[in-house]
Structure formats: C-alpha cells, structure tokens
Design an enzyme around this catalytic site. Structure first.
Site, PDB file in Angstrom:
ATOM      1  N   HIS A 257       2.621   3.237  -9.091  1.00 10.93           N
ATOM      2  CA  HIS A 257       2.321   1.764  -9.146  1.00 10.93           C
ATOM      3  C   HIS A 257       3.429   1.048 -10.075  1.00 10.93           C
ATOM      4  O   HIS A 257       3.794   0.129  -9.830  1.00 10.93           O
ATOM      5  CB  HIS A 257       0.726   1.576 -10.005  1.00 10.93           C
ATOM      6  CG  HIS A 257      -0.318   1.898  -9.170  1.00 10.93           C
ATOM      7  ND1 HIS A 257      -0.414   1.599  -8.105  1.00 10.93           N
ATOM      8  CD2 HIS A 257      -1.338   2.829  -9.545  1.00 10.93           C
ATOM      9  CE1 HIS A 257      -1.711   2.016  -7.529  1.00 10.93           C
ATOM     10  NE2 HIS A 257      -2.084   2.638  -8.586  1.00 10.93           N
TER      11      HIS A 257
ATOM     12  N   ASP B 188       0.852  -1.238   0.037  1.00 12.78           N
ATOM     13  CA  ASP B 188       0.046   0.054  -0.123  1.00 12.78           C
ATOM     14  C   ASP B 188       0.811   1.445   0.089  1.00 12.78           C
ATOM     15  O   ASP B 188       1.815   1.262   0.485  1.00 12.78           O
ATOM     16  CB  ASP B 188      -0.984  -0.097   1.292  1.00 12.78           C
ATOM     17  CG  ASP B 188      -2.176   0.985   1.168  1.00 12.78           C
ATOM     18  OD1 ASP B 188      -2.386   1.212  -0.057  1.00 12.78           O
ATOM     19  OD2 ASP B 188      -2.810   1.223   1.993  1.00 12.78           O
TER      20      ASP B 188
ATOM     21  N   LEU C 109      11.101 -20.181  -5.471  1.00  5.08           N
ATOM     22  CA  LEU C 109      10.399 -19.172  -4.540  1.00  5.08           C
ATOM     23  C   LEU C 109       9.181 -19.377  -5.167  1.00  5.08           C
ATOM     24  O   LEU C 109       8.920 -19.493  -6.488  1.00  5.08           O
ATOM     25  CB  LEU C 109      10.936 -17.833  -4.690  1.00  5.08           C
ATOM     26  CG  LEU C 109       9.890 -16.637  -4.240  1.00  5.08           C
ATOM     27  CD1 LEU C 109       9.689 -16.592  -2.703  1.00  5.08           C
ATOM     28  CD2 LEU C 109      10.222 -15.319  -4.534  1.00  5.08           C
TER      29      LEU C 109
HETATM   30  C1  FPP Z   1      -2.144   0.110  -3.261  1.00  2.33           C
HETATM   31  O1  FPP Z   1      -1.438   1.522  -3.382  1.00  2.33           O
HETATM   32  C2  FPP Z   1      -1.384  -0.527  -4.414  1.00  2.33           C
HETATM   33  C3  FPP Z   1      -2.262  -1.145  -5.418  1.00  2.33           C
HETATM   34  C4  FPP Z   1      -3.683  -1.176  -5.468  1.00  2.33           C
HETATM   35  C5  FPP Z   1      -1.597  -2.108  -6.503  1.00  2.33           C
HETATM   36  C6  FPP Z   1      -0.349  -2.521  -6.142  1.00  2.33           C
HETATM   37  C7  FPP Z   1       0.114  -3.099  -7.263  1.00  2.33           C
HETATM   38  C8  FPP Z   1       1.231  -3.357  -7.762  1.00  2.33           C
HETATM   39  C9  FPP Z   1       2.345  -2.827  -6.883  1.00  2.33           C
HETATM   40  C10 FPP Z   1       1.620  -3.683  -9.087  1.00  2.33           C
HETATM   41  C11 FPP Z   1       1.495  -5.208  -9.178  1.00  2.33           C
HETATM   42  C12 FPP Z   1       1.486  -5.861 -10.345  1.00  2.33           C
HETATM   43  C13 FPP Z   1       2.018  -7.017 -10.383  1.00  2.33           C
HETATM   44  C14 FPP Z   1       2.651  -7.595 -11.754  1.00  2.33           C
HETATM   45  C15 FPP Z   1       2.067  -7.927  -9.277  1.00  2.33           C
HETATM   46  P1  FPP Z   1      -2.575   2.661  -3.232  1.00  2.33           P
HETATM   47  O2  FPP Z   1      -2.971   2.931  -4.789  1.00  2.33           O
HETATM   48  O3  FPP Z   1      -3.853   2.294  -2.726  1.00  2.33           O
HETATM   49  O4  FPP Z   1      -1.868   3.856  -2.968  1.00  2.33           O
HETATM   50  P2  FPP Z   1      -2.615   5.109  -1.925  1.00  2.33           P
HETATM   51  O5  FPP Z   1      -2.914   4.218  -0.676  1.00  2.33           O
HETATM   52  O6  FPP Z   1      -1.334   5.852  -1.606  1.00  2.33           O
HETATM   53  O7  FPP Z   1      -3.563   5.468  -2.853  1.00  2.33           O
END
Ligand code: FPP
Length: 236
Positions: free
Chosen positions: A30, A13, A124
């Site tokens: 992201h 997050d 893994l």
């Molecule tokens: C939360 O941050 C993150 C997500 C909803 C997406 C996480 C996804 C990735 C890191 C990419 C994944 C890709 C693969 C290939 C596994 P947020 O957007 O909720 O951040 P915020 O809380 O600051 O708004």
C-alpha cells in the site's frame, strides 16, 4: 500523444499480492501504491489529462482485517496531510468523494483542509474515492432527491441525478483502468462510468509505471479512432 481521455478512473488493485511476491507485509504494498500514485499524477500533468479519479478505500474495504483497515486509514490520513502543500504547488485540485458519516473527526478535518487549500487549482482535478461505493452513492442521491419536497417526479432526469452525486462538478469517466488482473468494476463509479472504455492489466498497481500508463493510453487512443463520434443520449 493524441486522442487522450479527459477523465480517467483507476482501480489501484494488487498492492497486497505485489508485496507478497517480495515476501513483504501487505502494508508495504500500500505504501508503494502511494508512491506510484504520486508518479501517476505527475504523468497526468505531463500529458495534460485534466481529471483523475482513484479508488483508495471502498465501502466494502471495512470487511478487511481490522489491522489493515487501521493501516489504510492512517496511510490516507498521513498522505493527504503530508502531500497537501506539494499537490497545491503543482496546481492540483483535490476532491474526496464517498460517505463521510463513518469517518473519524481527525480524517474529516484533513479532508476539509486539503479541499479548501486546493479549491482554486485547475491543472489537474484529482478525485480520491474514500469510503466510496457506487451503490451507496446512488442510494445517497435517492435520499437527497426524496428529501427535496419541491421536486416533481418528471423533473428527475439524468442531468438532475448528476447534480446530486457526491461531487456534481465531476465529469463522466472516459477511460477506466483496473490493475491486478481482475476484470471487475467492483462498485466503482457506477453512474459516472456508464460510457467508459474499460482497460484491464495483469500488472499490480505498484508496477504500474509511466511505461504501463502509456500502453493503456495508447489503447484508449486507438479505440477512440475506431468508434468515432460521441453519441448523445436523449435525456430521460
Ligand atoms: C487494492 O490492493 C488497494 C487498496 C484497497 C488500497 C489502495 C490505496 C492506495 C494505493 C493508497 C491510497 C492513498 C491515498 C492517499 C490516495 P489490494 O490490497 O486489494 O491488493 P490485493 O488484491 O493484491 O490483495
């Protein structure tokens, strides 16, 4: 490092807030998040931790603005296609867990391809939760159990439920990490995390480097020493 967990789950997050801090669009956060995940995977191999489950897209994430949903779909789809060969070379087995019904054909094909390519790897196990919700998983388990007409009520045990999860080979979570400052489970792995040690950090996911991972793992190692042996629950 000693007393490491065998299976770690991560709620990645804070991508959006991290991007905002640098006056950049959320998508930038992201994208950086994927880079950090790649580094995390390398660290897990280095520390010989054998299982990692990450929350990439939840059943609730569909409620985000359509533009962001579209971007997250594209990022996931491109990443699993682009990284497949390298993940395979590193000996990583990829499982995608979650509801597949709502996903488009193009993504489904890529999911099947990467799972097939990496199925014999064992260095893994990387489970990526995509269109995943803990309650949705439990509902889907109940539906599968109900559909099995030969199953008697008394046969419904913890062991049996584990067999009906999205991927029955996934072991219980020992350590659950959430970045980004919130102290919530957010519908992640409700069944699998029943006995997990929880760890929350204010660092945003794009800031969660090897140094931060080490701090988290050290916290787990201490707790293990403190609480000692695993308590076996009677199956009921
Ligand atoms: C939360 O941050 C993150 C997500 C909803 C997406 C996480 C996804 C990735 C890191 C990419 C994944 C890709 C693969 C290939 C596994 P947020 O957007 O909720 O951040 P915020 O809380 O600051 O708004």
């Amino acid at each position: 490092m000693q007393n490491l967990p065998a299976h770690v789950a991560i709620i990645m997050d804070g991508n959006g807030r991290w991007a905002k801090k640098q006056n950049m669009p959320r998508a930038y956060g992201h994208k950086k998040g994927v880079e950090v995940l790649k580094d995390t995977v390398k660290s897990f191999i280095k520390y010989e931790i054998t299982s990692l489950t990450v929350y990439a897209f939840s059943t609730e994430n569909w409620k985000r603005p359509p533009k962001e949903v579209k971007y997250l779909m594209k990022l996931f789809s491109q990443t699993i296609a682009r990284e497949a060969a390298e993940l395979d070379e590193q000996g990583i087995k990829i499982n995608i867990i979650g509801r597949r019904a709502k996903l488009n054909q193009q993504i489904l094909k890529k999911i099947e391809k990467i799972e097939k390519l990496t199925e014999d790897n064992d260095k893994l196990i990387l489970n990526i939760a995509f269109n995943y919700g803990g309650r949705a998983e439990i509902i889907d388990v109940i539906k599968k159990i109900k559909a099995d007409k030969n199953l008697k009520t008394e046969e419904i045990t913890q062991k049996l439920i584990s067999k009906y999860l999205y991927n029955p080979t996934i072991s219980d979570i020992e350590f659950l990490i959430r970045t980004g400052g919130d102290k919530r489970i957010s519908n992640f792995l409700l069944w699998e995390s029943a006995y997990a040690e929880l760890y929350f950090t204010d660092k945003y996911w794009p800031e969660f480097d090897e140094k931060e991972l080490k701090i988290a793992l050290k916290s787990f190692a201490k707790r293990q020493r403190k609480f000692g042996a695993l308590i076996e629950e009677a199956d009921q």
